[in-house]
Design a protein around this motif. Structure first.
Motif, mmCIF file in Angstrom:
data_model
loop_
_atom_site.group_PDB
_atom_site.id
_atom_site.type_symbol
_atom_site.label_atom_id
_atom_site.label_comp_id
_atom_site.label_asym_id
_atom_site.label_seq_id
_atom_site.Cartn_x
_atom_site.Cartn_y
_atom_site.Cartn_z
ATOM 1 N N UNK A 568 47.297 42.102 -25.355
ATOM 2 C CA UNK A 568 46.236 42.342 -25.689
ATOM 3 C C UNK A 568 45.366 41.933 -26.914
ATOM 4 N N UNK A 569 46.419 41.543 -28.129
ATOM 5 C CA UNK A 569 45.673 40.845 -29.257
ATOM 6 C C UNK A 569 45.221 39.643 -28.784
ATOM 7 N N UNK A 570 45.730 38.695 -27.967
ATOM 8 C CA UNK A 570 45.547 37.606 -27.436
ATOM 9 C C UNK A 570 44.014 37.538 -26.507
ATOM 10 N N UNK A 571 44.145 38.593 -25.721
ATOM 11 C CA UNK A 571 42.709 38.841 -25.189
ATOM 12 C C UNK A 571 41.569 39.049 -25.927
ATOM 13 N N UNK A 572 41.892 39.959 -26.942
ATOM 14 C CA UNK A 572 40.920 40.304 -28.046
ATOM 15 C C UNK A 572 40.343 39.123 -28.607
ATOM 16 N N UNK A 573 41.421 37.928 -28.989
ATOM 17 C CA UNK A 573 40.849 36.773 -29.858
ATOM 18 C C UNK A 573 39.902 35.754 -28.854
ATOM 19 N N UNK A 574 39.976 35.961 -27.523
ATOM 20 C CA UNK A 574 39.130 35.185 -26.767
ATOM 21 C C UNK A 574 37.967 36.383 -25.993
ATOM 22 N N UNK A 575 37.603 37.074 -26.721
ATOM 23 C CA UNK A 575 36.525 38.034 -26.190
ATOM 24 C C UNK A 575 35.330 37.667 -26.245
ATOM 25 N N UNK A 576 34.966 36.604 -27.002
ATOM 26 C CA UNK A 576 33.494 35.937 -27.179
ATOM 27 C C UNK A 576 33.325 34.939 -25.725
ATOM 28 N N UNK A 578 34.844 35.197 -23.096
ATOM 29 C CA UNK A 578 35.006 36.177 -22.161
ATOM 30 C C UNK A 578 34.119 37.326 -21.869
ATOM 31 N N UNK A 579 32.858 37.458 -22.738
ATOM 32 C CA UNK A 579 32.335 38.640 -22.845
ATOM 33 C C UNK A 579 31.746 39.097 -21.666
ATOM 34 N N UNK A 580 31.227 38.094 -20.729
ATOM 35 C CA UNK A 580 30.429 38.472 -19.575
ATOM 36 C C UNK A 580 31.641 39.077 -18.546
ATOM 37 N N UNK A 581 32.643 38.348 -18.513
ATOM 38 C CA UNK A 581 33.771 38.949 -17.637
ATOM 39 C C UNK A 581 34.320 40.209 -18.120
ATOM 40 N N UNK A 582 34.471 40.589 -19.396
ATOM 41 C CA UNK A 582 34.829 41.856 -19.793
ATOM 42 C C UNK A 582 34.078 42.888 -19.418
ATOM 43 N N UNK A 583 32.531 42.445 -19.548
ATOM 44 C CA UNK A 583 31.516 43.421 -19.081
ATOM 45 C C UNK A 583 31.852 44.036 -17.731
ATOM 46 N N UNK A 584 32.469 43.369 -16.787
ATOM 47 C CA UNK A 584 32.831 43.933 -15.497
ATOM 48 C C UNK A 584 33.558 45.124 -15.468
ATOM 49 N N UNK A 585 34.509 45.394 -16.632
ATOM 50 C CA UNK A 585 35.674 46.535 -16.462
ATOM 51 C C UNK A 585 34.952 47.566 -16.915
ATOM 52 N N UNK A 586 35.762 48.715 -16.165
ATOM 53 C CA UNK A 586 35.392 50.151 -16.400
ATOM 54 C C UNK A 586 36.048 50.677 -17.758
ATOM 55 N N UNK A 587 36.137 51.807 -17.773
ATOM 56 C CA UNK A 587 36.681 52.506 -19.000
ATOM 57 C C UNK A 587 38.008 52.143 -19.184
ATOM 58 N N UNK A 588 38.389 51.478 -20.637
ATOM 59 C CA UNK A 588 39.661 51.036 -20.786
ATOM 60 C C UNK A 588 40.686 52.086 -21.051
ATOM 61 N N UNK A 589 40.084 53.303 -21.416
ATOM 62 C CA UNK A 589 41.094 54.370 -21.469
ATOM 63 C C UNK A 589 41.542 54.864 -20.018
ATOM 64 N N UNK A 622 41.576 31.423 -13.756
ATOM 65 C CA UNK A 622 41.632 30.045 -14.069
ATOM 66 C C UNK A 622 41.063 29.735 -15.054
ATOM 67 N N UNK A 623 39.914 30.197 -15.695
ATOM 68 C CA UNK A 623 39.070 30.139 -16.947
ATOM 69 C C UNK A 623 40.182 30.713 -17.798
ATOM 70 N N UNK A 624 40.528 31.905 -17.560
ATOM 71 C CA UNK A 624 41.512 32.393 -18.704
ATOM 72 C C UNK A 624 42.753 31.628 -18.958
ATOM 73 N N UNK A 625 43.230 31.027 -17.931
ATOM 74 C CA UNK A 625 44.270 30.174 -18.087
ATOM 75 C C UNK A 625 43.930 28.797 -19.080
ATOM 76 N N UNK A 626 42.909 28.269 -18.681
ATOM 77 C CA UNK A 626 42.296 27.262 -19.717
ATOM 78 C C UNK A 626 41.957 27.510 -20.965
ATOM 79 N N UNK A 627 41.628 28.870 -21.131
ATOM 80 C CA UNK A 627 41.278 29.134 -22.561
ATOM 81 C C UNK A 627 42.601 29.638 -23.243
ATOM 82 N N UNK A 628 43.335 30.065 -22.403
ATOM 83 C CA UNK A 628 44.658 30.463 -23.166
ATOM 84 C C UNK A 628 45.379 29.169 -23.604
ATOM 85 N N UNK A 629 45.485 28.083 -22.706
ATOM 86 C CA UNK A 629 45.909 26.746 -23.142
ATOM 87 C C UNK A 629 45.223 26.276 -24.194
ATOM 88 N N UNK A 630 44.104 26.130 -24.384
ATOM 89 C CA UNK A 630 43.299 25.800 -25.564
ATOM 90 C C UNK A 630 43.624 26.499 -26.672
#
Length: 650
Positions: A568-576, A578-589, A622-630
């Protein structure tokens, strides 16, 4: 994970019959309980096709692409219209080959249903050709169609396939008008200009029957009285005029001649005007009228411009409803929209807006297959002016448009071999195979339909109907925790209902039988992919990376929630980025409760479901894989150029 419910037990609970096979299952009850039921035809599989560009005849020759396309076509035959399919695949030759496969399977289903209706002794369908054309014109002029219960129970379908290549209209200012004119022109060519022209003048839209009346045609007394009145007045005027001209004793009465001439002219002119109006609609097509409207500056600046185009589309829809009752079959217009991702952003948004407004009236018989690459179409939408009020998220806009997402996975082993065979085959061999395939298809048609499917497909189709109903029963059960995770949006609920049948059919094809498939688990996975596409894509991306690094043997039992917590920490670092994709998700809880308590999926379960998750956009992963690799390169101290850092500019 709960154990899979045996097919026999499900059959007993649903049908109350003998679990040994289809004879104990009530076909009518299955048709009422499950959207996938078609009057019991779900118990009888069907598979066949031509040699090249069509599905294979033998089950052992099925490729992975064949299975995906067959399951999609099966679901589209039962889906309520209008429905928009997001056919997500990278652009190229494979996309068109997959569309051809879907078309081929839908044609097979159409032929099978026609044969099934014929065996049941129903009224045979008719066509507006030859004597049928005269019948259609007579009914258009003097009768009003009625939608009866018998018509609603008809299962035979006629698909009208319309392929719209946006690239051909990319140069015009209003790309959406090309979509509407292509639709109107295709329907006109299929039914003919004369029936459509007569309907525009004298036809009436169908109405629903009062009660359970089976009368499909009601006499239009008003139209008959007007016609007979005009004919009687015309005959009277002609008689008076002839009497004044021919009888010697009346030749001197000029007033009588004038009265006869006036009566004849008025009554005759009304009939001539009616015939002229029909002739005008026959010669001037709807395509020409819409092109004139879009090209005229006088209409383009008026508020009623779009309403004029909408009236043309509504008249076309009403004509299709009339022809459904006349031909005694259901019509579905399949609009395959291709090359949209090669157009300018504003034109792309215009086409999607036309689909959402002009062509999406309730009960319209349209099936839109939007064949696009999301990684290309989403930036186009985000650059257009239609994104105001939607947080500038192209994914969110596409999600609101598409009611059945279908993401094609990477090419499987069998598909690769089939593609290799096609690549090394010579041109002469290819043409010979097409000719022999057409000859074989003609021989099957002469024998009364396609060859029957093998026993495996019959059993899989029967099991699919039962599993689909069991999954829907879980969604309806208020005591089941799964019902609490259904979204509040009606559009998202419809996406889930449309996706569950495809997912279960794909699971059955992969497992080879119903024993290893849990309908409840499959429904829960579909709900999770729809409600939290970003978080699920991230978990799947992390699992793929772990499998590539040769994870330990017990990794398959690791819960998905633990995988998400660790990364989750790695995903939080890429939130900028991925901000449009994160907006698709519902309630995190709710996501935590879903995975940690109610549905503790493991990594092994994710590996099974990954190949059948069609309602999850693979371009996100695929986009997440590219960002994670970078990000990994940055942590290792490797300098990354700006062009690599921003592969998809915002």
């Amino acid at each position: 994970m709960e154990p899979a419910a045996p097919a026999a037990a499900v059959c007993v609970s649903v049908c109350g019959g003998d679990p040994a096979g289809p004879p104990g299952c009530s076909e009518e009850r299955l048709a009422c309980l499950c959207p996938e039921g078609d009057g019991g035809t779900g118990h009888r599989g069907h598979h066949g096709g031509t040699a090249e560009g069509q599905p294979s005849e033998h089950p052992e020759a099925l490729t992975e692409d064949d299975v995906y396309c067959r399951c999609l076509s099966k679901t589209l035959c039962h889906a309520a219209t209008p429905v928009t399919v997001g056919f997500y695949a990278p652009c190229g030759h494979r996309l068109y080959a997959l569309l051809d496969k879907v078309t081929g399977f839908m044609r097979q289903e159409m032929t099978r249903r026609e044969e099934s209706e014929r065996r049941r002794g129903r009224q045979p369908p008719r066509s507006p050709q030859g004597w049928g054309l005269l019948q259609a014109l007579w009914l258009l002029a003097f009768y009003r169609p009625v939608v009866t219960e018998s018509h609603l129970r008809r299962k035979n379908i006629r698909f009208l396939f319309v392929r719209f290549s946006a690239w051909q209209f990319a140069g015009c200012d209003k790309l959406w008008a090309g979509l509407v004119t292509t639709l109107c022109d295709s329907v006109r060519q299929h039914f003919g200009a004369l029936p459509l022209g007569v309907y525009r003048v004298m036809g009436t839209r169908p109405r629903f029957a009062d009660g359970f009346s089976q009368r499909e045609w009601v006499l239009k007394r008003g139209a008959c009285l007007k016609l007979w009145g005009a004919l009687v007045v015309l005959a009277g005027g002609v008689a008076v005029l002839l009497a004044a001209l021919l009888l010697p004793q009346l030749k001197q009465h000029q007033v009588l001649k004038a009265v006869g001439g006036v009566i004849t002219s008025i009554s005759g002119s009304s009939l001539i005007l009616g015939a002229f109006s029909v002739l005008k609609h026959v010669l001037i097509s709807q395509k020409h009228k819409i092109e004139q409207l879009t090209n005229s500056d006088k209409f383009a600046g008026q508020l009623g411009f779009m309403s004029k185009v909408r009236r043309e589309v509504e008249a076309l829809v009403d004509f299709l409803a009339f022809m459904e009752i006349f031909e005694r079959r259901r019509f579905r217009v399949v609009l395959e929209i291709t090359s949209l991702d090669s157009c300018y952003p504003e034109k792309v948004a215009g086409v999607l807006n036309a689909m959402n407004t002009l062509l999406s009236r309730a009960n319209t018989p349209f099936i839109f297959i939007l064949a696009v690459d999301p990684s290309v179409i989403v930036p186009c939408l985000e650059q257009s002016g239609c994104m105001k009020g939607l947080a500038d998220s192209g994914y969110l806009y596409l999600s609101r448009t598409v009611t059945l997402p279908f993401s094609i996975p990477e090419m499987g082993a069998r598909s690769r071999l089939r593609c290799l065979e096609a690549a090394v085959r010579t041109r002469e061999d290819l043409m010979y195979r097409i000719i022999t395939g057409n000859a074989e298809q003609r021989r099957r048609a002469e024998r009364g339909g396609d060859l029957p499917a093998g026993p495996d497909h019959r059993q899989l189709d029967a099991a699919a109907v039962l599993c689909i109903h069991a999954a829907f029963r879980c969604l309806h059960d208020g005591a089941d925790p799964l019902a609490a995770y259904l979204p509040a949006s009606a559009a998202h609920v419809r996406r889930i209902v449309n996706t569950i049948p495809i997912t279960l059919r794909l699971l059955l094809h992969r497992a080879g039988g119903p024993g290893a498939v849990s309908p409840r688990a499959a429904a829960a996975w579909v709900v999770m992919a729809d409600r939290w596409p970003c978080r699920l894509s991230w978990v799947l991306r992390c699992l793929e990376d772990a499998w590539q690094r040769r994870a330990p043997p017990d990794f398959a039992r690791k819960p998905l929630w633990n995988v998400f917590q660790e990364t989750a920490g790695e995903l939080s670092a890429l939130r900028q980025p991925l901000r449009n994709v994160l907006g698709l998700d519902g309630d995190p809880e709710l996501f935590r409760t879903f995975l940690a308590r109610d549905f503790p999926f493991a990594a092994g379960d994710a590996r099974v479901f990954l190949g059948v998750t069609v309602n999850l956009d693979h371009s996100i992963r695929r986009k997440m894989g590219l960002l994670r690799g970078i990000d990994g390169l940055k942590k290792s101290g490797v300098t990354v150029s700006r062009g690599v850092q921003c592969p998809h500019p915002e």
